[in-house]
Design an enzyme around this catalytic site. Structure first.
Site, PDB file in Angstrom:
ATOM      1  N   ARG A  60      61.273  26.898  73.032  1.00  0.00           N
ATOM      2  CA  ARG A  60      59.826  26.771  73.180  1.00  0.00           C
ATOM      3  C   ARG A  60      59.474  26.976  74.644  1.00  0.00           C
ATOM      4  O   ARG A  60      60.365  27.106  75.488  1.00  0.00           O
ATOM      5  CB  ARG A  60      59.261  25.446  72.623  1.00  0.00           C
ATOM      6  CG  ARG A  60      60.138  24.263  72.594  1.00  0.00           C
ATOM      7  CD  ARG A  60      60.594  23.799  73.918  1.00  0.00           C
ATOM      8  NE  ARG A  60      59.477  23.616  74.835  1.00  0.00           N
ATOM      9  CZ  ARG A  60      59.547  23.645  76.152  1.00  0.00           C
ATOM     10  NH1 ARG A  60      60.722  23.842  76.744  1.00  0.00           N
ATOM     11  NH2 ARG A  60      58.499  23.468  76.912  1.00  0.00           N
ATOM     12  N   ASP A 251      50.280  28.305  78.216  1.00  0.00           N
ATOM     13  CA  ASP A 251      50.653  29.154  77.089  1.00  0.00           C
ATOM     14  C   ASP A 251      49.769  30.386  77.001  1.00  0.00           C
ATOM     15  O   ASP A 251      50.167  31.411  76.472  1.00  0.00           O
ATOM     16  CB  ASP A 251      50.600  28.353  75.787  1.00  0.00           C
ATOM     17  CG  ASP A 251      51.751  27.362  75.756  1.00  0.00           C
ATOM     18  OD1 ASP A 251      51.641  26.303  76.396  1.00  0.00           O
ATOM     19  OD2 ASP A 251      52.791  27.679  75.142  1.00  0.00           O
TER      20      ASP A 251
END
Lengths: 367, 367
Positions: A60, A251
């Site tokens: 991740r 992100d």
């Protein structure tokens, strides 16, 4: 982490943490769901396995997701039995489609897919074998570039860090969230390498605990003093004067400077404003998405309620309760003091500064 | 929770949750460390066991801690083998001393001890048996009063709640934090009983998870719609317009209106201010401590780091990391919209409004 050699050795010993690695037997990932108690590795031999590994958060962090996507595509292409370039292209498109549906928010995923697509397009006149080799090389290049980008980002951002004292970070924007070194933690590492006496406060970052499990694990390995706190303690730590700066990853960064990052980042940004503490974001240019005008257009992933309702298999909520589990939130640009990239530091107005950086012109903004 | 009888039956069926109870065989507590998966009870037959139960958070919540302290003292006195009033007084002082050292922040503990001391003083001329009986009765009276106080607080505060929509609460200020009905959740219950369509957002409240384990359990039992969120999601929920008001309990309220409450309350208060959402505190008058001038003088308990480092016996942090685990934080009075008590609603300036309420003069402030 720091190389022991005298005289400013250029090695930043990122080899200590291999987030993911291309090997002859497939793509190898450190299993981030098992840290910090177990340091185990998952070896993917198909692109579908790489897709699962992204979806299940074995890997991740936006930059690491981008590199994983490129490696997954390269693996799928390498495994292909296609006998013609046309057939390979059909399979390639299917592979890209599967990889693109793993997680919606981190734009690095789509950036990496697009880059692999562009590579494929540029190679169309070659043989199947040549295309396979070129795509594998491109994925490895993306991996190597990511480490170099993080180191550059670290050099750019280190001056923003206080000479000493507490720096708060949320989630994990470290070596484990990238090919190595880290974005936010890369800036902290670079500052420490320059001799700054930083004490990191790591929000534990519910529900997945990236802060307590991953950030703390990385920093303890590096000998950087680290205190883990529950997410709900950051306000109290700021009010007690323990935090001199906040730095987080991202992100996706919209064209106007709105930042999507791990859920809870927005809360930290509001707290930083209340306490007049600078709030920094560190991210590679591949995280900046000029096609998304502002944060309201960023898709926010809702993850499985079980992440909140259960812990290590044990229920922590009663049956019948509802759950919200957004993986990310959006911090409006007005709360962001500066955005650190490998090409320089962007400050408001972000429409201009980010566009300039994306177009490739280095922006030298005094920190 | 609501009585099924027609015509506004006065029973508020608090009997559904018996947080603690005086029985012939000792003091019985629902074990709050085991909820929501196990509804089990702990029976204490000595005052030392009651002290342990407070210390280990089998019972928690400022008002419940106060009632527990009174019952623990009554139990210790009842068990005494003292043959003279003087001997009983020596034992009584020792019992009060042990109970007073269980937890430092909730002032209700010290309030209850003082009340039992005053009762003892007023009875000095009687026999050992009479004193025992009077102290047991006093503890039971404190228990019964607490439920009545919460219901009154609910009536006072219900008007502050929105007619419909989301109300955020932090930690558990419910039936489980009191002798029954609750402070903050008492206000919500009263509002729901008046027909308000409230949807509760419950912060899970790390590290002890009072929100997900206890608040959610209570409210699901009552059929009040409840969504559990991680503590770091409250900012995002507010930004999305899902929260119309915040209401929390308190462990100690200083004379100037500064509020000590579960760690994370301050963060929620800052977020509420940023979003122009009212931030309410509900607490009995026994939580107001006029002898503490402001929040900086409230002792804040640091709890065992293991609450943060481990979960259900599983390590979630690496060896070598530091931990902060303050159980409470202080929300400055300027962030508090109003304080709901059984005697009325206090608003700024709190020095005046709280002092007036403590002196026993009802303050009728329009909500």
């Amino acid at each position: 982490m720091r190389c022991k050699a005298e005289g400013g050795c250029p090695h930043v010993a990122t080899s200590m943490i291999q987030t993911l690695e291309w090997t002859d037997r497939g793509v190898r990932f450190i299993d981030q769901t098992k840290l910090p108690t177990e340091e185990t590795y998952v070896n993917c031999t198909t692109y579908q396995e790489v897709a699962d590994v992204i979806r299940n958060m074995v890997v991740r962090g936006a930059p690491a997701i981008g590199v994983s996507a490129a490696m997954g595509i390269a693996l799928g292409v390498k495994n292909s039995k296609a006998e013609s370039v046309g057939q390979l292209k059909t399979e390639f498109d299917e592979i890209c489609d599967v990889i693109s549906k793993t997680r919606p928010t981190a734009v690095n995923l789509f950036w990496a897919i697009r880059r692999m697509q562009q590579k494929f397009e540029s190679l169309r006149v070659r043989t199947v074998a040549q295309i396979k080799q070129a795509l594998v090389e491109e994925a490895q290049r993306i991996h190597a570039e990511d480490i170099a980008i993080n180191q550059e980002m670290g050099r750019n951002g280190a001056a923003l860090m206080p000479a000493s004292g507490g720096v708060l970070t949320h989630c994990n924007a470290g070596a484990l969230a990238t090919a190595g070194y880290g974005t936010a933690l890369g800036v902290i590492r670079a500052a420490v390498e320059q001799g700054k006496k930083i004490h990191v406060y790591a929000d534990e970052t519910r529900p997945f605990l990236q802060g307590s499990r991953l950030t703390a694990w990385e920093l303890v390995k590096d000998g950087i003093p680290t205190t883990v706190i529950s997410d709900n303690m950051s306000g109290a730590m700021m009010r007690q004067g323990k935090i001199g700066a906040v730095i987080v990853g991202a992100d996706r960064i919209a064209a106007n400077g709105d930042v999507a990052n791990k859920i809870g980042t927005y809360t930290v940004a509001v707290l930083a404003k209340e306490h007049n503490i600078p709030f920094y974001v560190a991210a590679p240019i591949s995280t900046v998405d000029l096609e998304t005008p502002d944060g309201s257009k960023i898709p926010i992933e809702q993850r499985n309620p079980a992440e909140v309702t259960h812990f290590a298999g044990k229920a922590v909520t009663p049956v019948g309760v509802q759950i919200e589990n957004p993986a990310f939130d959006v911090t409006p640009a007005k709360l962001v003091t500066a955005i650190v990239t490998e090409r320089g530091i962007a400050r408001a107005p972000y429409e201009e500064s980010l566009a300039t950086l994306v177009r490739g012109v280095e922006q030298f903004v005094n920190p």
